[in-house]
Scaffold this active site. Structure first.
Site, PDB file in Angstrom:
ATOM      1  CE1 TYR A 162      41.700  42.757  47.825  1.00 23.95           C
ATOM      2  CE2 TYR A 162      39.365  42.288  47.650  1.00 23.95           C
ATOM      3  CZ  TYR A 162      40.501  42.878  47.145  1.00 23.95           C
ATOM      4  OH  TYR A 162      40.442  43.584  45.969  1.00 23.95           O
ATOM      5  CB  SER A 163      36.248  41.947  53.561  1.00 27.26           C
ATOM      6  OG  SER A 163      35.870  41.035  52.569  1.00 27.26           O
ATOM      7  CE  LYS A 166      41.530  46.359  47.853  1.00 30.35           C
ATOM      8  NZ  LYS A 166      42.609  47.287  47.424  1.00 30.35           N
TER       9      LYS A 166
HETATM   10  N1  LIG Z   1      40.274  43.267  39.482  1.00 31.37           N
HETATM   11  C1  LIG Z   1      39.206  43.560  40.171  1.00 31.37           C
HETATM   12  O1  LIG Z   1      38.055  43.287  39.769  1.00 31.37           O
HETATM   13  C2  LIG Z   1      39.342  44.273  41.479  1.00 31.37           C
HETATM   14  C3  LIG Z   1      38.200  44.381  42.280  1.00 31.37           C
HETATM   15  C4  LIG Z   1      38.283  45.101  43.468  1.00 31.37           C
HETATM   16  C5  LIG Z   1      39.485  45.681  43.824  1.00 31.37           C
HETATM   17  N2  LIG Z   1      40.588  45.537  43.044  1.00 31.37           N
HETATM   18  C6  LIG Z   1      41.847  46.179  43.489  1.00 31.37           C
HETATM   19  O2  LIG Z   1      42.468  46.830  42.407  1.00 31.37           O
HETATM   20  C7  LIG Z   1      43.887  46.817  42.602  1.00 31.37           C
HETATM   21  C8  LIG Z   1      44.576  46.255  41.372  1.00 31.37           C
HETATM   22  O3  LIG Z   1      44.193  44.913  41.200  1.00 31.37           O
HETATM   23  P1  LIG Z   1      44.387  44.062  39.851  1.00 31.37           P
HETATM   24  O4  LIG Z   1      43.115  43.334  39.639  1.00 31.37           O
HETATM   25  O5  LIG Z   1      44.922  44.940  38.770  1.00 31.37           O
HETATM   26  O6  LIG Z   1      45.478  42.993  40.355  1.00 31.37           O
HETATM   27  P2  LIG Z   1      46.889  42.535  39.767  1.00 31.37           P
HETATM   28  O7  LIG Z   1      47.302  41.341  40.576  1.00 31.37           O
HETATM   29  O8  LIG Z   1      46.841  42.408  38.275  1.00 31.37           O
HETATM   30  O9  LIG Z   1      47.857  43.764  40.101  1.00 31.37           O
HETATM   31  C9  LIG Z   1      48.360  44.019  41.387  1.00 31.37           C
HETATM   32  C10 LIG Z   1      49.818  44.466  41.255  1.00 31.37           C
HETATM   33  O10 LIG Z   1      50.294  44.813  42.561  1.00 31.37           O
HETATM   34  C11 LIG Z   1      51.650  44.378  42.650  1.00 31.37           C
HETATM   35  N3  LIG Z   1      52.019  44.222  44.061  1.00 31.37           N
HETATM   36  C12 LIG Z   1      51.601  43.258  44.918  1.00 31.37           C
HETATM   37  N4  LIG Z   1      52.160  43.432  46.120  1.00 31.37           N
HETATM   38  C13 LIG Z   1      52.955  44.548  46.038  1.00 31.37           C
HETATM   39  C14 LIG Z   1      53.772  45.238  46.965  1.00 31.37           C
HETATM   40  N5  LIG Z   1      53.912  44.828  48.236  1.00 31.37           N
HETATM   41  N6  LIG Z   1      54.409  46.366  46.548  1.00 31.37           N
HETATM   42  C15 LIG Z   1      54.290  46.801  45.267  1.00 31.37           C
HETATM   43  N7  LIG Z   1      53.530  46.166  44.349  1.00 31.37           N
HETATM   44  C16 LIG Z   1      52.874  45.051  44.727  1.00 31.37           C
HETATM   45  C17 LIG Z   1      51.677  43.066  41.882  1.00 31.37           C
HETATM   46  O11 LIG Z   1      53.008  42.734  41.472  1.00 31.37           O
HETATM   47  C18 LIG Z   1      50.732  43.341  40.714  1.00 31.37           C
HETATM   48  O12 LIG Z   1      51.405  43.803  39.551  1.00 31.37           O
HETATM   49  C19 LIG Z   1      44.125  46.015  43.886  1.00 31.37           C
HETATM   50  O13 LIG Z   1      44.245  46.896  44.973  1.00 31.37           O
HETATM   51  C20 LIG Z   1      42.873  45.200  44.011  1.00 31.37           C
HETATM   52  O14 LIG Z   1      42.619  44.804  45.346  1.00 31.37           O
HETATM   53  C21 LIG Z   1      40.546  44.829  41.880  1.00 31.37           C
END
Ligand SMILES: NC(=O)c1ccc[n+]([C@@H]2O[C@H](COP(=O)([O-])OP(=O)(O)OC[C@H]3O[C@@H](n4cnc5c(N)ncnc54)[C@H](O)[C@@H]3O)[C@@H](O)[C@H]2O)c1
Length: 301
Positions: A162-163, A166
């Site tokens: 993941y790191s 990202k």
């Molecule tokens: N929540 C946090 O604190 C946080 C921190 C850093 C980064 N992020 C990033 O923010 C973004 C959203 O994360 P979140 O926390 O809302 O997670 P989440 O799991 O709630 O949402 C991610 C969504 O992506 C969809 N998904 C996964 N693989 C897919 C694919 N191949 N094609 C299409 N859709 C796909 C999933 O079905 C899900 O609905 C991500 O990129 C995550 O890495 C989140």
């Protein structure tokens, strides 16, 4: 702020992406709501989440269409962009938000765990961005918003896949910003902190862990969307190649790598003089082995 614009949000069926889709639509955009409907680990698919968000947008008087293709494949990523063009006739904004996690300590991480996460985050962000690029170039406008993470920008345990993905996205965003500036196309990153199912998987066995998770719950996913809507809009025309962060009511601009300090010897270096001269001079500027939570050590505000 987005009247007349067509916005594609990947992974918009839940979490942060759902709020992006709702707020983009509320700001006047026509929204392509993409979501594979998969688990946090990327297992299984469902058309439910994307359609539910589309229904919510329509119920609020907005315009949206669902798409359930995966970002993690070049052909299906092209179908996502095509779906926006078919539904709305143009594309103005791509938000690369879809994501999965396959956490494991590096020494145990399998090739499959590495590939799955790189495919969705890094390759997926490239595929969807690249599929839209020809349209952005010919219309001489467009905006990309990519989701990065302090797991990459700072560090975190058990997230080598993941790191790497990202931080790779940060390089991708900067490259897009540089290559497409001449076509008035912008590209920026957001490192969000938000309580979603993704961080809901944090173990809560000890009292210490439970207290930490309670604090994390105060970071609503809806807090990230205002910055994304701004970055998608023409009001951000001067903003490109930047890395922002959002954590509850705090908004951050992140640094980007530049030389910190240098040392020079007229006669060049030997391994011995690197040890006796360069390292003592540079050591004071070394970064400790910190994780995101060490740097963001105060409670969300
Ligand atoms: N929540 C946090 O604190 C946080 C921190 C850093 C980064 N992020 C990033 O923010 C973004 C959203 O994360 P979140 O926390 O809302 O997670 P989440 O799991 O709630 O949402 C991610 C969504 O992506 C969809 N998904 C996964 N693989 C897919 C694919 N191949 N094609 C299409 N859709 C796909 C999933 O079905 C899900 O609905 C991500 O990129 C995550 O890495 C989140």
């Amino acid at each position: 702020m987005l009247e007349g614009k067509v916005v594609l949000v990947t992974g918009a069926g839940g979490g942060i992406g759902r709020d992006f889709a709702l707020d983009m639509a509320a700001a006047g955009a026509k929204v392509l709501v993409n979501d594979l409907g998969t688990s946090v680990k990327g297992e299984g698919t469902s058309s439910g989440p994307a359609q539910t968000v589309v229904d919510e947008i329509r119920a609020a008087g907005g315009t949206a269409v669902a798409n359930t293709d995966s970002v993690a494949d070049w052909t299906s990523a092209n179908r996502i962009v095509q779906a926006a063009l078919d539904a709305f006739g143009r594309i103005d904004v791509v938000v690369n938000n879809a994501g999965i996690l396959r956490d494991r300590f590096f020494f145990n991480m399998s090739v499959d765990e590495w590939r799955a996460v790189i495919d969705v985050h890094l390759n997926g962000s490239f595929y969807v961005s690249r599929a839209a690029a020809a349209h952005f170039k010919s219309q001489e406008s467009g905006a990309y918003v990519h989701m990065t993470s302090t797991s990459g920008l700072v560090g975190n345990l058990g997230q080598a896949n993941y790191s790497a993905a990202k931080l790779g996205i940060v390089g991708l965003s900067k490259s897009i910003a540089l290559d497409m500036a001449r076509y008035q196309v912008r590209s920026n990153c957001i490192a969000p902190f938000a309580w979603s199912r993704m961080i809901g998987s944090i173990p809560t066995e000890t009292a210490d862990q439970q207290a930490r998770v309670e604090k994390l719950k105060s970071m609503a996913t809806s807090k990230i969307a205002p910055l994304a809507v701004f970055l998608a809009s023409d009001a951000a025309r001067e903003v490109s190649g930047q890395i922002f962060g959002v954590r509850a009511n705090e908004l951050f601009l992140f640094s980007q790598n530049r030389p910190l300090r240098s040392v020079h010897r007229d006669e060049g270096w030997t391994p011995q003089s690197v040890a006796s001269h360069a390292m003592p001079a540079l050591r004071a500027h070394f970064y400790p082995l910190e994780r995101s939570q060490d740097v963001f050590s105060w409670d969300p505000l």
